[in-house]
Design a protein around this motif. Structure first.
Motif, short mmCIF file in Angstrom:
data_model
loop_
_atom_site.label_atom_id
_atom_site.label_comp_id
_atom_site.label_asym_id
_atom_site.label_seq_id
_atom_site.Cartn_x
_atom_site.Cartn_y
_atom_site.Cartn_z
N ALA A 153 0.82 -1.21 0.00
CA ALA A 153 0.00 0.00 0.00
C ALA A 153 0.86 1.26 0.00
N TRP A 154 1.86 1.31 0.86
CA TRP A 154 2.72 2.49 0.91
C TRP A 154 3.61 2.59 -0.33
N GLY A 155 3.93 1.43 -0.92
CA GLY A 155 4.69 1.45 -2.16
C GLY A 155 3.92 2.12 -3.29
N LEU A 156 2.60 1.88 -3.35
CA LEU A 156 1.78 2.54 -4.36
C LEU A 156 1.73 4.05 -4.13
N ARG A 157 1.59 4.42 -2.87
CA ARG A 157 1.57 5.87 -2.57
C ARG A 157 2.90 6.51 -2.97
N LEU A 158 4.00 5.85 -2.64
CA LEU A 158 5.31 6.38 -2.99
C LEU A 158 5.50 6.46 -4.50
N PHE A 159 4.98 5.47 -5.21
CA PHE A 159 5.10 5.47 -6.67
C PHE A 159 4.52 6.74 -7.28
N TRP A 160 3.29 7.08 -6.91
CA TRP A 160 2.64 8.26 -7.48
C TRP A 160 3.26 9.55 -6.98
N LEU A 161 3.70 9.57 -5.74
CA LEU A 161 4.39 10.75 -5.24
C LEU A 161 5.73 10.95 -5.95
N ALA A 162 6.42 9.85 -6.21
CA ALA A 162 7.71 9.94 -6.90
C ALA A 162 7.55 10.52 -8.30
N LEU A 163 6.41 10.27 -8.92
CA LEU A 163 6.15 10.80 -10.27
C LEU A 163 5.64 12.24 -10.24
N GLY A 164 5.52 12.82 -9.05
CA GLY A 164 4.90 14.13 -8.91
C GLY A 164 5.50 15.21 -9.79
N SER A 165 6.81 15.35 -9.79
CA SER A 165 7.44 16.42 -10.57
C SER A 165 7.23 16.20 -12.06
#
Length: 248
Positions: A153-165
């Motif tokens: 679950a946290w990996g999915l959140r990190l994935f989309w946050l990492a793509l933020g820029s």
């Protein structure tokens, strides 16, 4: 046949992503070059004469963020996770470190220099950095605890946050192609700019949270309707516990 089609679709999506990523990487490399030059302040508003700490924070933020965006999609490849689990773990540790560095560098820069868009943009970008740092922390924590569901679950959140820029720039590119830049100003004070301060990460986090919640509800429903998917009482290991671990 279904597996082959799934693999082909994943490969196409990954190829398209990296094609769209090329301008982002080129921009990042260009900004690093400008930041390292002696007259960096003349080339970009992100740098200022005599502000060595702020300039260094921005350079680290750009460098780590560029690598983070480029590498994070590889972590979601199921085949890579299953066949090369050791590589998956090493890459995960690298991504967590990059997310920490990116978030901390950005959160250090904002109090020192602020952002071109003013207090609202500064607050939004600081919140984004905090979310990125927290997600990376929780990914590492859940992995060390052996909590596969929490790690996922946290990996999915990190994935989309990492793509933020990257998403931030994609939003602007699409908006300018569709409208010519209506509601956007050079100093990021326009209505579209104000919405964009949060739109590049908040909606994606909400969508991921809804998806995670629905998946958990389906999983809990399966456990209720099929007791063989549930672990037995403590101290009484049997096939059920093995099957439950497999399902998770």
């Amino acid at each position: 046949m279904r597996i082959r089609r799934s693999g082909l679709a994943t490969g196409i999506l990954l190829a398209v992503f990296y094609l769209t990523l090329l301008p982002f990487v080129a921009h990042g490399v260009g900004m690093i070059g400008k930041g390292l030059s002696q007259d960096a302040a003349r080339h970009s508003y992100l740098f200022a004469d005599g502000e060595n700490v702020g300039n260094a924070a921005m350079l680290v933020h750009i460098l780590a963020g560029t690598f983070l965006v480029a590498l994070v999609p590889l972590q979601l490849l199921k085949g890579l996770r299953l066949k090369y689990n050791r590589f998956h773990r090493m890459l995960g540790a690298c991504l967590v470190a990059l997310a920490w560095i990116t978030g901390l560098a950005g959160m250090s820069y904002i109090p020192l220099r602020g952002t071109i868009g003013g207090p609202l943009m500064s607050a939004a970008f600081f919140l984004y950095g905090l979310c990125l740092f927290t997600a990376a922390l929780m990914v590492a924590r859940r992995a060390l605890e052996g909590d596969r569901a929490g790690h996922w679950a946290w990996g999915l959140r990190l994935f989309w946050l990492a793509l933020g820029s990257w998403l931030y720039r994609v939003h602007y590119t699409l908006w300018y192609l569709l409208t010519g830049g209506v509601g956007s100003e050079p100093d990021f004070s326009g209505p579209f700019d104000q919405v964009q301060n949060f739109a590049f990460f908040v909606p994606y986090l909400l969508a991921v949270q809804i998806w995670i919640a629905r998946r958990r509800q389906r999983h809990q429903g399966a456990l209720v309707t099929n007791p063989w998917l549930c672990p037995p009482a403590a101290g009484r290991p049997d096939k059920r516990r093995t099957l439950c671990r497999y399902r998770r």
